[in-house]
Design a protein around this motif. Sequence first.
Motif, PDB file in Angstrom:
ATOM      1  N   GLU A   1      67.700  60.730 -40.176  1.00 59.22           N
ATOM      2  CA  GLU A   1      68.357  60.182 -41.366  1.00 59.22           C
ATOM      3  C   GLU A   1      67.446  60.264 -42.589  1.00 59.22           C
ATOM      4  O   GLU A   1      67.909  60.558 -43.692  1.00 59.22           O
ATOM      5  N   ILE A   2      66.169  60.006 -42.398  1.00 61.42           N
ATOM      6  CA  ILE A   2      65.221  60.110 -43.512  1.00 61.42           C
ATOM      7  C   ILE A   2      65.110  61.565 -43.969  1.00 61.42           C
ATOM      8  O   ILE A   2      65.108  61.850 -45.168  1.00 61.42           O
ATOM      9  N   VAL A   3      65.034  62.491 -43.019  1.00 63.25           N
ATOM     10  CA  VAL A   3      64.973  63.914 -43.373  1.00 63.25           C
ATOM     11  C   VAL A   3      66.224  64.297 -44.157  1.00 63.25           C
ATOM     12  O   VAL A   3      66.134  64.985 -45.184  1.00 63.25           O
ATOM     13  N   GLN A   4      67.380  63.834 -43.712  1.00 63.39           N
ATOM     14  CA  GLN A   4      68.624  64.142 -44.424  1.00 63.39           C
ATOM     15  C   GLN A   4      68.611  63.548 -45.838  1.00 63.39           C
ATOM     16  O   GLN A   4      69.052  64.191 -46.789  1.00 63.39           O
TER      17      GLN A   4
ATOM     18  N   GLN B   1      67.181  70.668 -38.067  1.00 61.50           N
ATOM     19  CA  GLN B   1      66.184  69.792 -38.670  1.00 61.50           C
ATOM     20  C   GLN B   1      64.889  70.530 -38.993  1.00 61.50           C
ATOM     21  O   GLN B   1      64.276  70.290 -40.033  1.00 61.50           O
ATOM     22  N   LYS B   2      64.469  71.445 -38.125  1.00 63.20           N
ATOM     23  CA  LYS B   2      63.233  72.191 -38.374  1.00 63.20           C
ATOM     24  C   LYS B   2      63.353  72.995 -39.670  1.00 63.20           C
ATOM     25  O   LYS B   2      62.415  73.043 -40.462  1.00 63.20           O
ATOM     26  N   ILE B   3      64.503  73.607 -39.884  1.00 61.70           N
ATOM     27  CA  ILE B   3      64.728  74.371 -41.111  1.00 61.70           C
ATOM     28  C   ILE B   3      64.719  73.441 -42.321  1.00 61.70           C
ATOM     29  O   ILE B   3      64.163  73.776 -43.367  1.00 61.70           O
ATOM     30  N   CYS B   4      65.309  72.256 -42.149  1.00 63.37           N
ATOM     31  CA  CYS B   4      65.313  71.270 -43.239  1.00 63.37           C
ATOM     32  C   CYS B   4      63.881  70.914 -43.632  1.00 63.37           C
ATOM     33  O   CYS B   4      63.551  70.861 -44.816  1.00 63.37           O
ATOM     34  N   ILE B   5      63.056  70.676 -42.640  1.00 62.45           N
ATOM     35  CA  ILE B   5      61.663  70.290 -42.904  1.00 62.45           C
ATOM     36  C   ILE B   5      60.925  71.438 -43.590  1.00 62.45           C
ATOM     37  O   ILE B   5      60.140  71.214 -44.512  1.00 62.45           O
ATOM     38  N   GLU B   6      61.194  72.663 -43.167  1.00 68.69           N
ATOM     39  CA  GLU B   6      60.578  73.816 -43.828  1.00 68.69           C
ATOM     40  C   GLU B   6      61.006  73.890 -45.295  1.00 68.69           C
ATOM     41  O   GLU B   6      60.183  74.186 -46.170  1.00 68.69           O
ATOM     42  N   GLN B   7      62.279  73.649 -45.560  1.00 71.00           N
ATOM     43  CA  GLN B   7      62.778  73.673 -46.927  1.00 71.00           C
ATOM     44  C   GLN B   7      62.143  72.564 -47.777  1.00 71.00           C
ATOM     45  O   GLN B   7      61.823  72.777 -48.944  1.00 71.00           O
ATOM     46  N   ILE B   8      61.977  71.388 -47.180  1.00 72.72           N
ATOM     47  CA  ILE B   8      61.302  70.294 -47.885  1.00 72.72           C
ATOM     48  C   ILE B   8      59.868  70.720 -48.214  1.00 72.72           C
ATOM     49  O   ILE B   8      59.368  70.469 -49.307  1.00 72.72           O
ATOM     50  N   GLY B   9      59.227  71.386 -47.269  1.00 71.60           N
ATOM     51  CA  GLY B   9      57.854  71.845 -47.455  1.00 71.60           C
ATOM     52  C   GLY B   9      57.694  72.799 -48.621  1.00 71.60           C
ATOM     53  O   GLY B   9      56.634  72.836 -49.260  1.00 71.60           O
ATOM     54  N   LEU B  10      58.721  73.570 -48.903  1.00 68.13           N
ATOM     55  CA  LEU B  10      58.663  74.476 -50.050  1.00 68.13           C
ATOM     56  C   LEU B  10      58.641  73.708 -51.367  1.00 68.13           C
ATOM     57  O   LEU B  10      58.172  74.216 -52.379  1.00 68.13           O
TER      58      LEU B  10
ATOM     59  N   ASP C   1      57.644  70.172 -51.444  1.00 70.11           N
ATOM     60  CA  ASP C   1      56.616  69.127 -51.430  1.00 70.11           C
ATOM     61  C   ASP C   1      55.886  69.143 -50.082  1.00 70.11           C
ATOM     62  O   ASP C   1      56.330  68.516 -49.118  1.00 70.11           O
ATOM     63  N   SER C   2      54.781  69.860 -50.015  1.00 70.13           N
ATOM     64  CA  SER C   2      54.042  69.984 -48.755  1.00 70.13           C
ATOM     65  C   SER C   2      53.412  68.661 -48.322  1.00 70.13           C
ATOM     66  O   SER C   2      53.270  68.400 -47.123  1.00 70.13           O
ATOM     67  N   ASN C   3      53.028  67.814 -49.276  1.00 66.78           N
ATOM     68  CA  ASN C   3      52.467  66.514 -48.916  1.00 66.78           C
ATOM     69  C   ASN C   3      53.502  65.656 -48.188  1.00 66.78           C
ATOM     70  O   ASN C   3      53.174  64.952 -47.223  1.00 66.78           O
ATOM     71  N   LEU C   4      54.726  65.716 -48.631  1.00 65.85           N
ATOM     72  CA  LEU C   4      55.788  64.942 -48.006  1.00 65.85           C
ATOM     73  C   LEU C   4      56.035  65.415 -46.573  1.00 65.85           C
ATOM     74  O   LEU C   4      56.223  64.603 -45.677  1.00 65.85           O
ATOM     75  N   VAL C   5      56.010  66.714 -46.355  1.00 63.19           N
ATOM     76  CA  VAL C   5      56.198  67.240 -44.998  1.00 63.19           C
ATOM     77  C   VAL C   5      55.077  66.754 -44.090  1.00 63.19           C
ATOM     78  O   VAL C   5      55.314  66.368 -42.943  1.00 63.19           O
ATOM     79  N   TYR C   6      53.859  66.758 -44.595  1.00 59.78           N
ATOM     80  CA  TYR C   6      52.733  66.248 -43.808  1.00 59.78           C
ATOM     81  C   TYR C   6      52.984  64.786 -43.418  1.00 59.78           C
ATOM     82  O   TYR C   6      52.786  64.403 -42.256  1.00 59.78           O
ATOM     83  N   LEU C   7      53.412  63.974 -44.358  1.00 62.92           N
ATOM     84  CA  LEU C   7      53.653  62.563 -44.081  1.00 62.92           C
ATOM     85  C   LEU C   7      54.817  62.365 -43.111  1.00 62.92           C
ATOM     86  O   LEU C   7      54.760  61.501 -42.230  1.00 62.92           O
ATOM     87  N   LEU C   8      55.867  63.149 -43.271  1.00 60.74           N
ATOM     88  CA  LEU C   8      57.003  63.061 -42.350  1.00 60.74           C
ATOM     89  C   LEU C   8      56.604  63.437 -40.924  1.00 60.74           C
ATOM     90  O   LEU C   8      56.955  62.744 -39.971  1.00 60.74           O
ATOM     91  N   THR C   9      55.875  64.528 -40.777  1.00 61.02           N
ATOM     92  CA  THR C   9      55.481  64.957 -39.436  1.00 61.02           C
ATOM     93  C   THR C   9      54.447  64.026 -38.829  1.00 61.02           C
ATOM     94  O   THR C   9      54.459  63.793 -37.618  1.00 61.02           O
ATOM     95  N   ASP C  10      53.586  63.467 -39.657  1.00 58.42           N
ATOM     96  CA  ASP C  10      52.619  62.482 -39.172  1.00 58.42           C
ATOM     97  C   ASP C  10      53.346  61.251 -38.634  1.00 58.42           C
ATOM     98  O   ASP C  10      53.019  60.735 -37.562  1.00 58.42           O
ATOM     99  N   TRP C  11      54.353  60.803 -39.354  1.00 55.58           N
ATOM    100  CA  TRP C  11      55.156  59.652 -38.932  1.00 55.58           C
ATOM    101  C   TRP C  11      55.913  59.974 -37.643  1.00 55.58           C
ATOM    102  O   TRP C  11      55.951  59.171 -36.710  1.00 55.58           O
ATOM    103  N   GLN C  12      56.498  61.164 -37.570  1.00 55.80           N
ATOM    104  CA  GLN C  12      57.233  61.559 -36.374  1.00 55.80           C
ATOM    105  C   GLN C  12      56.302  61.622 -35.161  1.00 55.80           C
ATOM    106  O   GLN C  12      56.656  61.166 -34.070  1.00 55.80           O
TER     107      GLN C  12
END
Length: 106
Positions: free
Chosen positions: A8-11, A26-35, A37-48
């Motif tokens: 839900e947070i990723v969405q 979801q993996k594609i979504c995270i990749e798109q977010i990374g394009l 804001d890479s810092n946000l992807v790091y924080l999301l994956t760290d939390w996951q």
Amino acid sequence: MSEIVFSEIVQAVCRHFGIVCDYAKQKICIEQIGLRDSNLVYLLTDWQQAQSTARFLLSDFELCHKMPDIWKAHCEQSQATLDAARAKLVSYCLENKIATREIMQL
């Protein structure tokens, strides 16, 4: 915190950035977010990762029964790591005004 909450947070972040994505990709979504804001992807994956570790430790009944003190210490440590990851994610999103309504529900 469950995998559903993470999705839900990723969405919500995807909606914030105007990324069209669904739960199945979801993996594609995270990749798109990374394009964007890479810092946000790091924080999301760290939390996951912290969520997965905490969930695994809580379900480790063998360790719980054979070495309860060690199990308890590991569970407390993983919960502290999860809390820290959540706090960093929330702080970053609030600072940058990213999906603030959803983030405030964490």
